[in-house]
Design an enzyme around this catalytic site. Structure first.
Site, PDB file in Angstrom:
ATOM      1  N   ASN A  81       0.847  -0.853  -0.066  1.00 62.39           N
ATOM      2  CA  ASN A  81      -0.039   0.299  -0.309  1.00 62.39           C
ATOM      3  C   ASN A  81       1.128   1.248  -0.184  1.00 62.39           C
ATOM      4  O   ASN A  81       0.179   2.406  -0.073  1.00 62.39           O
ATOM      5  CB  ASN A  81      -0.847   0.305   1.311  1.00 62.39           C
ATOM      6  CG  ASN A  81      -0.270   0.646   2.959  1.00 62.39           C
ATOM      7  OD1 ASN A  81       1.022  -0.089   2.631  1.00 62.39           O
ATOM      8  ND2 ASN A  81      -0.393   0.903   3.178  1.00 62.39           N
TER       9      ASN A  81
ATOM     10  N   ARG B 265      18.816   1.792  14.100  1.00 65.60           N
ATOM     11  CA  ARG B 265      19.264   3.399  14.125  1.00 65.60           C
ATOM     12  C   ARG B 265      20.005   3.293  15.362  1.00 65.60           C
ATOM     13  O   ARG B 265      20.755   4.320  14.851  1.00 65.60           O
ATOM     14  CB  ARG B 265      17.615   4.054  14.408  1.00 65.60           C
ATOM     15  CG  ARG B 265      16.899   4.295  13.229  1.00 65.60           C
ATOM     16  CD  ARG B 265      15.881   5.267  14.651  1.00 65.60           C
ATOM     17  NE  ARG B 265      14.950   5.477  13.521  1.00 65.60           N
ATOM     18  CZ  ARG B 265      13.760   4.600  13.062  1.00 65.60           C
ATOM     19  NH1 ARG B 265      13.269   3.718  14.037  1.00 65.60           N
ATOM     20  NH2 ARG B 265      12.871   5.781  12.182  1.00 65.60           N
TER      21      ARG B 265
ATOM     22  N   CYS C  82       3.997 -13.584  37.176  1.00 69.10           N
ATOM     23  CA  CYS C  82       3.227 -14.234  37.750  1.00 69.10           C
ATOM     24  C   CYS C  82       1.037 -12.896  37.111  1.00 69.10           C
ATOM     25  O   CYS C  82       1.241 -14.269  37.094  1.00 69.10           O
ATOM     26  CB  CYS C  82       3.146 -13.774  39.200  1.00 69.10           C
ATOM     27  SG  CYS C  82       4.290 -14.422  40.130  1.00 69.10           S
TER      28      CYS C  82
END
Ligand SMILES: [Zn+2]
Lengths: 530, 654
Positions: B62, B126, B177
Site C-alpha cells: 500500500n 538506528r 505472575c
C-alpha cells in the site's frame, strides 16, 4: 483475512473501514500529468482510491523525463496522459484508470457537465485564469452553468498545485467540508464534576476504610476522584475547585488518603485533578455549530451532518434529557483496577452513552419524518459515531479562489516567513498575464527580474502593503528557477497534497485550510487561509 | 545532459556535480526507503548503496511502490534497486540483502560514504548506525514516520544532537505472575499467547524465556512456589507436544491449558480473595453446545460489523479458529523439521495462521478470566506493535531528507533543520522546523572521542594497550567492551592476555576511561604485525586533540548540570509556570491552549521539546497540560517522543 484487508492493513489503522470505503468511492481527476500531479496520484492510487482520470494534451519531453518518475525514456514523444496512466496504473490493480489526451477547455466545450463525475479535481500547470474557471465550476458541483440543478449538486474538492524550483504551493477550495471523526487524542468524558446517578452510586460502592490493602490499591481512580470531589463540594457550597490553589488542595486531600506509595490508583487520581476540575460544558465551537443557519433551515437536501447537528441541538436544549450537556462519549481510559470493577465502570459509561444515543436517535427520526425522508435513512451506526465525537465536530468553509483573487486575506499570512512567497506566486501570475509566459522562461532569465519585481510592487500597492515586503533576492531566485520543476520538490509537495486529499476524501481528520507554501531552500513552510 | 536542466538551474551546476560524485548509503528499503531511493535517483545521485535485511510482504504494497505482487518474499534491497534502475539506468546502485549490524560493515566501511541516510523501522538498528556514523564522523540523516506524523533530522558528531542524546522509550515489560497466573487486561492475555504459549508450542526448547517477562523477586515464598508450579505446568505441556500433528492434539492442548491449568490455579484460594477466580473451559463442551454463545460483543453490534476481522468472535468460533490454526501450524512445523530438526515457527503479525492462533488463545484466556475480548484486527495491533503507515507521509519525509542531503553535500550544515510533520486540531501547520539541537552534554554515546587503532590482536596484550595509553599520560584506566570490564586498577587478571583471547577483535569498540573521567573509544582494526612498520600500534587521528576535547566536554557537562540546578530552583519557586526546554517561562494557557491565529512559520512555532529531553525536563504531565473542559481536552501533537516504530516513530503523548 482477505488479501485486500492485509494489503491495506497499515492504513486501516489510520482511517478504518469506513474511511477506506469513502476512499474507494472517490474519483479523482488530474489535469496535466506534471511531476507533482503524478506524485499526488501515486500516493492516492497506492492506498486504493476508486478511480482516477488524467487529462493532458501534451507529449512527453526531455524535461518531463528528468523530473517525473512515471514518465520513462521509452515515453519520449508519446502522449503524456496515456503514458502516465499506464505507469501509474501498475501501482494498484484495484484502481480503475482513464485518460484523455485533450485540453480541459476543449473537453468542457464538448461536455460542460464533465467535472460533475469527479469527487476531486487536481489542477497543475495551469494558468490563474483556468484555475479560477475550474474552481468556480467545482464550487457549484461541476454542473454546466446553464443546467444548474441544485438538487443534484454535490461538493467537488478543487485542488490547485504548483512547484517551481525549490518552492511549492497548494490551494484547496470547497464550499463546505464537514467532519465527524476528527480523531481527537482523547474522547474520554468522565463527568467527575457532574456525575450522573449511576456513576455516583458506583463511586459510593467502594469501601475506602477497607482493611484489605489489595482491594484498596485497586479502587479505580475515577471512584477516588468522585469521592474526594464529593467531599469537597459538601464543604464548598457544592462548587468544584476553581483556582490553582484549590486544585492543589484537592490534590493534597487525595494524597493524604494514600496508604502507601504503591497506591498507583491514587497517583492516577492526583494526576487527573486539573483536568477533572474543568467544568463539563459545550465547547464554543460546537455552540457556534448548533446555531449555524444550516441547522436552522433543514430541508430534504440537507446533509446528514446538518440533520444530526440539529438533532444534537434539540437534544441539548431539552434539559430533562441531557442536563444541557452533549451526549456522553462512553469511552474510559485504562486505569488500575480489578477486572470486574473496571468492566462495571466501563458499562456504566457505555450504558449512559447508549441512552444518550437513543434520545438523539428519537430526535433524528422525528426530524427525518418532518423532512419527508425515510425513517432509518440515517443509520444507527452513523448516529452513534456522531454522538461519540459530538464535542469534536468540525466544519470548514473555504474561501473561493474568486474571493481570494479579489480580496486576499493577507493578514492571515505571516509577514516574516512565507508572505514574500505568496506575493511572488501572485506576481508570477500577473507576469504571465502581461507576457504570456512565466518569469525566467525566456532566453535570458535575468532580464525578467525587474519586470517581476515591478509586478510585485503593483500587487503590494493594491493591497496597501509597504513595497519592501519582498526582497529582490527572492524575486531573482524565482526568475532563476525559470518555472522549472525538480523531482524532489514535486515528490514532497505531492506527499503533502495527497495527504490532504485523503483527509478530505475519507472525511476524517482535519484537512488544511486553505493554502500551503513551502520553500526547500530555507526549510520554511506555512498553512494559512488567504 | 538535457535531462538535468531544471535540476541545474535550480540547485546550480556545481552542486549537481557534487551530488553526482557523492557516495551515499541508504539503510532500509521500506516505506521511506522506496521514496528515498526514487528521489535520490531522480535528483542526480549516482553512487548509492542500499541495504535491507527484509523481504517483501503483501502489507508493504500500500506504500512501498517499488514492489509489486510478484516480488513478495524477495529481497527489498534487490528489488528496490532493480525498479529504480529501470528509471535511471545510469545510476550505480549496490544492493545488499543483509543486516547493517554485521561485522563487515565496519567503521572504515562507513567512512567510505559521504553521507548515510537512515530509513529504518527499529530502534536497535538506528542506534547502531548512529554510533557507527559518530565513530566514522560521517553525517547521518535520520527519519521516521507514524501515520500522519513524521520527523527528519541531521546528526553530525560534535555539532548536533545524536540519536541517543535523548532517552528513548523502552518496550514495556510485565511480571511473570501477571502473565502466567493473574492477568487483568487484554494485553496480559495477548502477551501470554504470543510470548509464552506460542513459543512453547512452536519455538525451540532453548528460547523459552521471553524478554518481555520479568522474573519477580522470588524472596517471597508464595511467589517462588507459584513459579515452581508454573515450571511444572510448562513441562507437562511439552510432554503433550510429543503428540503434535496427531488426532486429538488440539483438544489435548486446549484442555491442558484452559482446563487443567486453570483448575489448578483456581484451587489456590489465597490468590482469589481479592480477584475474580478464573473459570475453566472444556473443549468438547463448547463445540457441542447447540447454542452459539456470543463473546463480549452483543448481537446488534455483531450484525452491524460484518467483517469477521473487526468483530469479536463468538466462543465457538474462537475454539474453531484455535483448532484450525493449531493444526495448520503443527503441520507446517512438522514439514519444516523434516529438513531442519531445530526449526521453529515465529510469530509474525502478517502471517495469518500465527495471528489466528494468538488471537484465539488470547481471547480464550480472556474469556476464562472475564477480561474483555478483542477482535483479530485489534490483537494484531497489540501483538505486532503496528504503527500505521501510508505513502503520503513517507513521501513528505523522504523529500525532506533529500533537501537535507543537498545541503550537507553543499557543506551547509548550518542551513539544515529538524523538521516535523505534525497534525493537531489546534495547529494549522503541517510542517514545523527548528534549528538542529546541540549535543546533550550528558550523552553516553556522542560525548566520547572515537579513535581508530590498528594492531595485531593475536599478539597484542591488554598490558601493551595500557602501556600505549600511559605514553599519552592516560593513566589508571578502566577498559570495557560492550559493558563487560576488561581491566581496571583493581582487576588486572587480563593484563597478560592477548586481545583476541578476550574477543577484542576487528571492529570492536574498546572503551577507555581514565582517572579524570575522560573517555576515549578505540575502534579496533586487526592487521598483521608486519604492516605496522615495526610498531605495535598505529593510531588514526590525534590523541592529544581527543583528550583536549574530552576535557572540554567534562567542563560543558559541569556547566550544564549547574544550569539545570538553577532551573530546577526557579521551577520550585513558581509552581504556576512550566519550564520549557529553552528555559523560557510560559503560562499554562499559552502552552496548552489552541494556537491563536492561523498563520506562522515553522520557526515561530517551536515544537515543545520538553518531551524530547526527558532527562533534563520530564515531559509535561497529563495534569499540567489539561485545559478546556473535560470533553475538550487540549490536544498537543507537538509532544512527540521517539520510540521504535514502523519507521522511527513518533508517538503522541496524551
Ligand atoms: Zn548523543
Amino acid at each position: 483475512m482477505d488479501a485486500k484487508t492485509q494489503k491495506y492493513d497499515r492504513q486501516l489503522r489510520l482511517w478504518g473501514s469506513s474511511g477506506q470505503e469513502a476512499l474507494e468511492s472517490a474519483h479523482i481527476l488530474l489535469i496535466n500529468a506534471s511531476a507533482v500531479g503524478c506524485e499526488i496520484l501515486k500516493n492516492l492510487i497506492l492506498p486504493g482510491i476508486g478511480q482516477f482520470t488524467i487529462v493532458d494534451p501534451g507529449t512527453v519531453s526531455q524535461n518531463d523525463i528528468g523530473s517525473n518518475f512515471f514518465l520513462d525514456f521509452d515515453s519520449l514523444g508519446k502522449q503524456r496522459a496515456e503514458r502516465a496512466y499506464e505507469l501509474l496504473g501498475e501501482l494498484n490493480e484495484d484502481v480503475k484508470g482513464n485518460w484523455a489526451a485533450k485540453d480541459i477547455h476543449s473537453i468542457l466545450k464538448e461536455d460542460p457537465g464533465y467535472l460533475a463525475q469527479f469527487s476531486t479535481v487536481i489542477a497543475t500547470d495551469i494558468t490563474r485564469e483556468t484555475a479560477e474557471k475550474l474552481a468556480a465550476l467545482c464550487w457549484v458541483g461541476g454542473q454546466d452553468a446553464n443546467n444548474r440543478n441544485p438538487a443534484g449538486k454535490k461538493n467537488i474538492t478543487f485542488v490547485w498545485v504548483k512547484t517551481v524550483g525549490l518552492f511549492g504551493a497548494a490551494r484547496i477550495a470547497v464550499p463546505e467540508h464537514t467532519i465527524v471523526e476528527t480523531h481527537p487524542d482523547n474522547v474520554a468524558d468522565l463527568r467527575i464534576d457532574t456525575p450522573f446517578p449511576e456513576l455516583s452510586a458506583f463511586a459510593q460502592s467502594f469501601d475506602f476504610d477497607t482493611e484489605d490493602s489489595l482491594e484498596f490499591g485497586h479502587i479505580p481512580y475515577v471512584a477516588i476522584l468522585l469521592n474526594y470531589m464529593d467531599k469537597w463540594k459538601q464543604t464548598h457550597n457544592g462548587k468544584i475547585p476553581s483556582t490553582y490553589a484549590e486544585k492543589n488542595e484537592l490534590k493534597a486531600n487525595i494524597r493524604a488518603g494514600m496508604r502507601s506509595v504503591d497506591d498507583e490508583n491514587f497517583d492516577e487520581a492526583i494526576s487527573s485533578v486539573l483536568r477533572s476540575c474543568q467544568p463539563t460544558t459545550i465547547p464554543s465551537e460546537i455552540k457556534a455549530l448548533v446555531n449555524d443557519p444550516k441547522c436552522e433551515h433543514l430541508n430534504a437536501e440537507s446533509e446528514n451532518f446538518w440533520i444530526l447537528t440539529r438533532a444534537l441541538r434539540d437534544y441539548v436544549n431539552d434539559h430533562t434529557k441531557s442536563d444541557g450537556l452533549l451526549p456522553l462519549s462512553g469511552t474510559i481510559p485504562d486505569m488500575k483496577a480489578q477486572t470486574d470493577s473496571y468492566v462495571t465502570l466501563q458499562s456504566i459509561y457505555k450504558t449512559k452513552a447508549k441512552q444518550d444515543v437513543q434520545e438523539v436517535s428519537k430526535v433524528v427520526e422525528s426530524l427525518l419524518s418532518s423532512l419527508g425522508l425515510a425513517a432509518g435513512s440515517i443509520s444507527q451506526q452513523e448516529i452513534e459515531t456522531f454522538c461519540k465525537f459530538s464535542a469534536f465536530l468540525k466544519v470548514i468553509r473555504y474561501r473561493s479562489l474568486e474571493e481570494e483573487y479579489h480580496q486576499p486575506n493577507t493578514k492571515q499570512i505571516d509577514p516574516d516567513s512565507v508572505f514574500p512567497y505568496y506575493v511572488l506566486l501572485r506576481a508570477s501570475d500577473s507576469f504571465y498575464d502581461d507576457h504570456g509566459r512565466y518569469p525566467g522562461e525566456g532566453e535570458n532569465w535575468e532580464d525578467d527580474v525587474d519586470q517581476l519585481h515591478a509586478n510585485v510592487g503593483t500587487l503590494l500597492q493594491s493591497w496597501g502593503i509597504a513595497n519592501d515586503a519582498v526582497s529582490k533576492d527572492l524575486t531573482h531566485e524565482i526568475c532563476r528557477y525559470g518555472n522549472g520543476a525538480i523531482h524532489n520538490i514535486a515528490s514532497l509537495i505531492g506527499g503533502v497534497v495527497s495527504q490532504e486529499i485523503i483527509k478530505l476524501s475519507t472525511r476524517q481528520y482535519i484537512p488544511m485550510n486553505n493554502t500551503f507554501l513551502f520553500d526547500g531552500a530555507r526549510s520554511v513552510s506555512a498553512v494559512f487561509a488567504v | 545532459m538535457a535531462r538535468e536542466t531544471h535540476l541545474e538551474t535550480t540547485i546550480g551546476t556545481s552542486l549537481v556535480r557534487a551530488v553526482a560524485d557523492a557516495k551515499v548509503l541508504m539503510v532500509g528499503a521500506g516505506g521511506i526507503g522506496c521514496e528515498l531511493l526514487k528521489n535520490l535517483v531522480m535528483s542526480g545521485f549516482k553512487n548509492i548503496e542500499v541495504i535491507d535485511l527484509d523481504t517483501i510482504d503483501l502489507s508493504n504494497l500500500n506504500r512501498q511502490f517499488l514492489f509489486q505482487k510478484q516480488h513478495i518474499k524477495k529481497s527489498k534491497a534487490h528489488v528496490a534497486k532493480e525498479s529504480a534502475l529501470a528509471f535511471n539506468p545510469n545510476a550505480n546502485i549496490i544492493s545488499r540483502h543483509q543486516n547493517i549490524k554485521e561485522q563487515e560493515f565496519s567503521v572504515d566501511w562507513f567512512k567510505g560514504f559521504d553521507l548515510v541516510m537512515n530509513a529504518l523501522d527499529n530502534l536497535d538498528a538506528r542506534r547502531h548506525v548512529n554510533k557507527m556514523c559518530l565513530a566514522a564522523n560521517v553525517p547521518l540523516i535520520e527519519s521516521g514516520t507514524a501515520g500522519y506524523l513524521g520527523q527528519v533530522t541531521v546528526i553530525q558528531k560534535d555539532k548536533t544532537e545524536c540519536f541517543d542524546c535523548q532517552p528513548k522509550e523502552t518496550p514495556k515489560t510485565f511480571p511473570v505472575c501477571t502473565i502466567r497466573s493473574t492477568p487483568s487486561t487484554p494485553i496480559h492475555c495477548i502477551v501470554w499467547a504470543k510470548s509464552y504459549l506460542f513459543g512453547l508450542l512452536f519455538g525451540n526448547a532453548e528460547d523459552d524465556d521471553d524478554e518481555v517477562l520479568v522474573k519477580e523477586d522470588s524472596n517471597d515464598d508464595d511467589i517462588a512456589k507459584e513459579l515452581a508450579a508454573l515450571a511444572a505446568e510448562s513441562q507437562a505441556l511439552k510432554e503433550i507436544l510429543a503428540s503434535m500433528d496427531t488426532e486429538g492434539f488440539a483438544e489435548r492442548v486446549f484442555n491442558k491449558v484452559f482446563f487443567t491449568d486453570i483448575h489448578r490455579l483456581r484451587s489456590m484460594e489465597d490468590m482469589w480473595k481479592t480477584r475474580k477466580p478464573p473459570t475453566p473451559l472444556k473443549y468438547d463442551e463448547i463445540l457441542h453446545q447447540t447454542e452459539d454463545l456470543p463473546g463480549a460483543m452483543d448481537a446488534t453490534t455483531l450484525e452491524a460489523v460484518t467483517l469477521k476481522d473487526q468483530r469479536v468472535w463468538t466462543l465457538r468460533e474462537t475454539v474453531q479458529v484455535f483448532s484450525e490454526s493449531l493444526e495448520k501450524l503443527s503441520t507446517r512445523l512438522k514439514e519444516m523439521r523434516e529438513t531442519d530438526p531445530e526449526a521453529s515457527v515465529q510469530f509474525d503479525k502478517d502471517d495469518a495462521e500465527t495471528l489466528d492462533f494468538v488471537t484465539a488463545t488470547a481471547n480464550l484466556r480472556a474469556h476464562v478470566y472475564g477480561i474483555e475480548e478483542k477482535s483479530r484486527f485489534q490483537v494484531k495491533a497489540m501483538a505486532g506493535n503496528i504503527i500505521p503507515a501510508i505513502a503520503t507521509t513517507n513521501a513528505i519525509i523522504a523529500g525532506m531528507m533529500v533537501m537535507l542531503a543537498f545541503k550537507i553535500i553543499n557543506k551547509r550544515l548550518a542551513d539544515c533543520k529538524t523538521s516535523y510533520l505534525v497534525y493537531g486540531r489546534h495547529r494549522p501547520q503541517l510542517i514545523v522546523s527548528e534549528p538542529l539541537a546541540k549535543p546533550n552534554p550528558k550523552c553516553y554515546i556522542c560525548r566520547n572521542s572515537y579513535l581508530a587503532i590498528k594492531t595485531d590482536t593475536k599478539t597484542t596484550t591488554v598490558q601493551d594497550l595500557i602501556d600505549l595509553l600511559e605514553g599519552y599520560s592516560i593513566s589508571d584506566v578502566e577498559i570495557q567492551e560492550s559493558g563487560r570490564v576488561i581491566y581496571d586498577p583493581d582487576f588486572d587478571d587480563n593484563a597478560s592476555k592477548t586481545l583476541v583471547s578476550l574477543q577484542l577483535t576487528d571492529g570492536k569498540f574498546v572503551e577507555v576511561v581514565d582517572e579524570d573521567d575522560r573517555k576515549i573509544i578505540l575502534c579496533l582494526k586487526d592487521v598483521d604485525m608486519d604492516s605496522l612498520d615495526g610498531e605495535r600500534f598505529q593510531i588514526e587521528g590525534d590523541v592529544e586533540e581527543a583528550l583536549e576535547q574530552q576535557t572540554q566536554m567534562k567542563q560543558q557537562l559541569r556547566d550544564a548540570e549547574a544550569a539545570e540546578q538553577q532551573a530546577a530552583h526557579v521551577h520550585e519557586e513558581d509552581p504556576d509556570v512550566i519550564m520549557t526546554d529553552d528555559n523560557r517561562k510560559r503560562k499554562h494557557d499559552e502552552i496548552s491552549g489552541p494556537t491563536s491565529g492561523t498563520s506562522g512559520s515553522g520557526e515561530e512555532a517551536p515544537l515543545k521539546k520538553s518531551s524530547l529531553t526527558s532527562t533534563a525536563h520530564p515531559p509535561l504531565a497529563e495534569d499540567e497540560v489539561g485545559n478546556g473542559s473535560s470533553t475538550e481536552q487540549a490536544v498537543d501533537v507537538d509532544e512527540v517522543v521517539m520510540v521504535d516504530g514502523e519507521s522511527f516513530n513518533v508517538v503522541v503523548l496524551d
